[in-house]
Design an enzyme around this catalytic site. Sequence first.
Site, PDB file in Angstrom:
ATOM      1  N   ARG A  29      -2.607 -48.704  41.802  1.00  0.00           N
ATOM      2  CA  ARG A  29      -3.886 -48.136  42.258  1.00  0.00           C
ATOM      3  C   ARG A  29      -4.881 -49.239  42.635  1.00  0.00           C
ATOM      4  NH1 ARG A  29      -0.707 -44.914  42.144  1.00  0.00           N
ATOM      5  NH2 ARG A  29      -0.675 -42.873  41.164  1.00  0.00           N
TER       6      ARG A  29
ATOM      7  N   GLU B 209     -10.306 -43.325  37.872  1.00  0.00           N
ATOM      8  CA  GLU B 209      -9.561 -43.659  39.088  1.00  0.00           C
ATOM      9  C   GLU B 209     -10.455 -43.559  40.322  1.00  0.00           C
ATOM     10  OE1 GLU B 209      -5.459 -42.086  39.540  1.00  0.00           O
ATOM     11  OE2 GLU B 209      -6.095 -41.589  41.569  1.00  0.00           O
TER      12      GLU B 209
ATOM     13  N   SER C 128      -6.580 -36.799  39.581  1.00  0.00           N
ATOM     14  CA  SER C 128      -6.644 -37.466  38.266  1.00  0.00           C
ATOM     15  C   SER C 128      -7.936 -38.253  38.167  1.00  0.00           C
ATOM     16  CB  SER C 128      -5.479 -38.437  38.113  1.00  0.00           C
ATOM     17  OG  SER C 128      -4.279 -37.753  38.245  1.00  0.00           O
TER      18      SER C 128
HETATM   19  C1  FAD Z   1      -6.167 -32.730  44.049  1.00  0.00           C
HETATM   20  C2  FAD Z   1      -6.056 -34.233  44.233  1.00  0.00           C
HETATM   21  C3  FAD Z   1      -4.847 -34.849  43.968  1.00  0.00           C
HETATM   22  C4  FAD Z   1      -4.718 -36.247  44.139  1.00  0.00           C
HETATM   23  N1  FAD Z   1      -3.513 -36.826  43.877  1.00  0.00           N
HETATM   24  C5  FAD Z   1      -3.358 -38.156  44.041  1.00  0.00           C
HETATM   25  C6  FAD Z   1      -2.086 -38.775  43.796  1.00  0.00           C
HETATM   26  O1  FAD Z   1      -1.107 -38.118  43.444  1.00  0.00           O
HETATM   27  N2  FAD Z   1      -1.988 -40.120  43.958  1.00  0.00           N
HETATM   28  C7  FAD Z   1      -3.049 -40.877  44.360  1.00  0.00           C
HETATM   29  O2  FAD Z   1      -2.874 -42.096  44.499  1.00  0.00           O
HETATM   30  N3  FAD Z   1      -4.247 -40.311  44.623  1.00  0.00           N
HETATM   31  C8  FAD Z   1      -4.439 -38.986  44.470  1.00  0.00           C
HETATM   32  N4  FAD Z   1      -5.651 -38.403  44.702  1.00  0.00           N
HETATM   33  C9  FAD Z   1      -6.785 -39.253  45.110  1.00  0.00           C
HETATM   34  C10 FAD Z   1      -7.032 -39.293  46.638  1.00  0.00           C
HETATM   35  O3  FAD Z   1      -6.401 -38.241  47.275  1.00  0.00           O
HETATM   36  C11 FAD Z   1      -6.545 -40.606  47.261  1.00  0.00           C
HETATM   37  O4  FAD Z   1      -7.104 -41.713  46.622  1.00  0.00           O
HETATM   38  C12 FAD Z   1      -6.880 -40.665  48.767  1.00  0.00           C
HETATM   39  O5  FAD Z   1      -6.255 -41.799  49.329  1.00  0.00           O
HETATM   40  C13 FAD Z   1      -8.384 -40.717  49.037  1.00  0.00           C
HETATM   41  O6  FAD Z   1      -8.563 -40.515  50.426  1.00  0.00           O
HETATM   42  P1  FAD Z   1      -9.964 -40.133  51.042  1.00  0.00           P
HETATM   43  O7  FAD Z   1      -9.827 -40.191  52.512  1.00  0.00           O
HETATM   44  O8  FAD Z   1     -10.434 -38.852  50.480  1.00  0.00           O
HETATM   45  O9  FAD Z   1     -10.861 -41.337  50.515  1.00  0.00           O
HETATM   46  P2  FAD Z   1     -12.372 -41.289  49.963  1.00  0.00           P
HETATM   47  O10 FAD Z   1     -12.395 -40.522  48.680  1.00  0.00           O
HETATM   48  O11 FAD Z   1     -13.296 -40.849  51.027  1.00  0.00           O
HETATM   49  O12 FAD Z   1     -12.598 -42.806  49.638  1.00  0.00           O
HETATM   50  C14 FAD Z   1     -11.944 -43.414  48.535  1.00  0.00           C
HETATM   51  C15 FAD Z   1     -12.253 -44.913  48.547  1.00  0.00           C
HETATM   52  O13 FAD Z   1     -11.663 -45.522  49.694  1.00  0.00           O
HETATM   53  C16 FAD Z   1     -12.660 -46.082  50.531  1.00  0.00           C
HETATM   54  N5  FAD Z   1     -12.249 -45.810  51.914  1.00  0.00           N
HETATM   55  C17 FAD Z   1     -11.913 -44.611  52.440  1.00  0.00           C
HETATM   56  N6  FAD Z   1     -11.508 -44.769  53.703  1.00  0.00           N
HETATM   57  C18 FAD Z   1     -11.623 -46.082  53.984  1.00  0.00           C
HETATM   58  C19 FAD Z   1     -11.375 -46.878  55.146  1.00  0.00           C
HETATM   59  N7  FAD Z   1     -10.925 -46.334  56.285  1.00  0.00           N
HETATM   60  N8  FAD Z   1     -11.633 -48.210  55.074  1.00  0.00           N
HETATM   61  C20 FAD Z   1     -12.104 -48.779  53.942  1.00  0.00           C
HETATM   62  N9  FAD Z   1     -12.353 -48.083  52.819  1.00  0.00           N
HETATM   63  C21 FAD Z   1     -12.115 -46.750  52.851  1.00  0.00           C
HETATM   64  C22 FAD Z   1     -13.961 -45.422  50.154  1.00  0.00           C
HETATM   65  O14 FAD Z   1     -15.067 -46.249  50.447  1.00  0.00           O
HETATM   66  C23 FAD Z   1     -13.746 -45.226  48.660  1.00  0.00           C
HETATM   67  O15 FAD Z   1     -13.993 -46.427  47.970  1.00  0.00           O
HETATM   68  C24 FAD Z   1      -5.825 -37.016  44.564  1.00  0.00           C
HETATM   69  C25 FAD Z   1      -7.041 -36.367  44.839  1.00  0.00           C
HETATM   70  C26 FAD Z   1      -7.153 -34.992  44.674  1.00  0.00           C
HETATM   71  C27 FAD Z   1      -8.463 -34.326  45.013  1.00  0.00           C
END
Ligand code: FAD
Length: 350
Positions: free
Chosen positions: A167, A337, A240
């Site tokens: 992570r 996380e 999580s």
């Molecule tokens: C129901 C659920 C289940 C999940 N299951 C998992 C799982 O199994 N495994 C797992 O690893 N994660 C899981 N996650 C967490 C999440 O889905 C991931 O971390 C995902 O990659 C976040 O994507 P996002 O576009 O929503 O990012 P955001 O939440 O919008 O951003 C997350 C972080 O990344 C940064 N960021 C986003 N996009 C960029 C970019 N283009 N450039 C630079 N920085 C950026 C943001 O500034 C922030 O710090 C889960 C979340 C939910 C709600």
Amino acid sequence: MSGYTLTENAPLTGRNTFRVPVRAQLLAEVRQVSALEELFSFPMLRDGPVLVLGEGSNLLLVADVPGVVVSLAMHGITILESDDTSALVRAEAGVSWNDFVQYTLGHGLAGLENLSLIPGTVGAAPIQNIGAYGVEVAEFIETVEAFDRVHLALERLGRGQCRFGYRDSLFKQEAGRWVVTAVEFRLPRHAEPRLAYAGIREELAAMDVGQPRPSQVAEAVIRLRTRKLPNPALIGNAGSFFKNPVVSQHTAERLAAENPTLPVFPSGSAGQAKLSAAWLIEACGWKGHRDGDAGISDQHALVLVNHGHASGRELLALARKVAASVSARFGIELEPEPRIIGADPDARWS
Ligand SMILES: Cc1cc2nc3c(=O)[nH]c(=O)nc-3n(C[C@H](O)[C@H](O)[C@H](O)COP(=O)(O)OP(=O)(O)OC[C@H]3O[C@@H](n4cnc5c(N)ncnc54)[C@H](O)[C@@H]3O)c2cc1C
């Protein structure tokens, strides 16, 4: 055509999966990579706080976001190379992660099936090196294309430069510096399915599948996730909320001797082990707990949920209470996380 749109005082309620009602001082929606250089040379973006926002599925927004929120609305997918053994596929940052996984499976490519249904965007996938069911995305990333705010230039970083860990990545360690604009994945056409992790084999057996194709593994993962995890479309959450704590082998053995049902996993590093954060939280009695609209899911003890109108502050307060009780009972410090934005600077996880 500037390649971006600016909105002042923009609501973010629909842009974070906890659905907390906060606002961005300024929202910049970027449609062309070429616009980033101009955008980041404005004083407000060059010198002030900037938050890059994907789908907001790994964030807890505690207060209105000062400065600029940047959202990347670029949605292209291109197959750059393809032969009998593998393909190199490029996806732009704004593509939905699960749509991308389904696209690769639809083109006969393996590798990402265990990562099906993870919410969020392709651009966010390398940030915390998303992982699930025994697979981490870093294994398949060949290159990350990112805009470097320090040098105001687009860079291409090979996997070895991205400092991927559990992570974790360079982009998380240097939060604020990099804006990921696209990711290139090397995906095999044939790969041994990864079925060792909790429940996949059983799900495939229930589906009556013996020798699964990648798309069938994906279906098993989707069925498992749908059953186990609360759906953010129905109840606000960020998956999580706590990482599984990594402790010394000695600590893990002591705790396992005192608590025979505590799950202990290999951590990947010698002399260390990973504990189940869900087990620790459930053992402290938090599963299904509610403080007003802030709660711990009754489906999964790792998931902090918004039952309707919880503020970011209320959700954070409950998460801190959970961590404090795990610390008091087991001496283990849980870490969140998701990234927490806007917490008071002297408190835990600010
Ligand atoms: C129901 C659920 C289940 C999940 N299951 C998992 C799982 O199994 N495994 C797992 O690893 N994660 C899981 N996650 C967490 C999440 O889905 C991931 O971390 C995902 O990659 C976040 O994507 P996002 O576009 O929503 O990012 P955001 O939440 O919008 O951003 C997350 C972080 O990344 C940064 N960021 C986003 N996009 C960029 C970019 N283009 N450039 C630079 N920085 C950026 C943001 O500034 C922030 O710090 C889960 C979340 C939910 C709600």
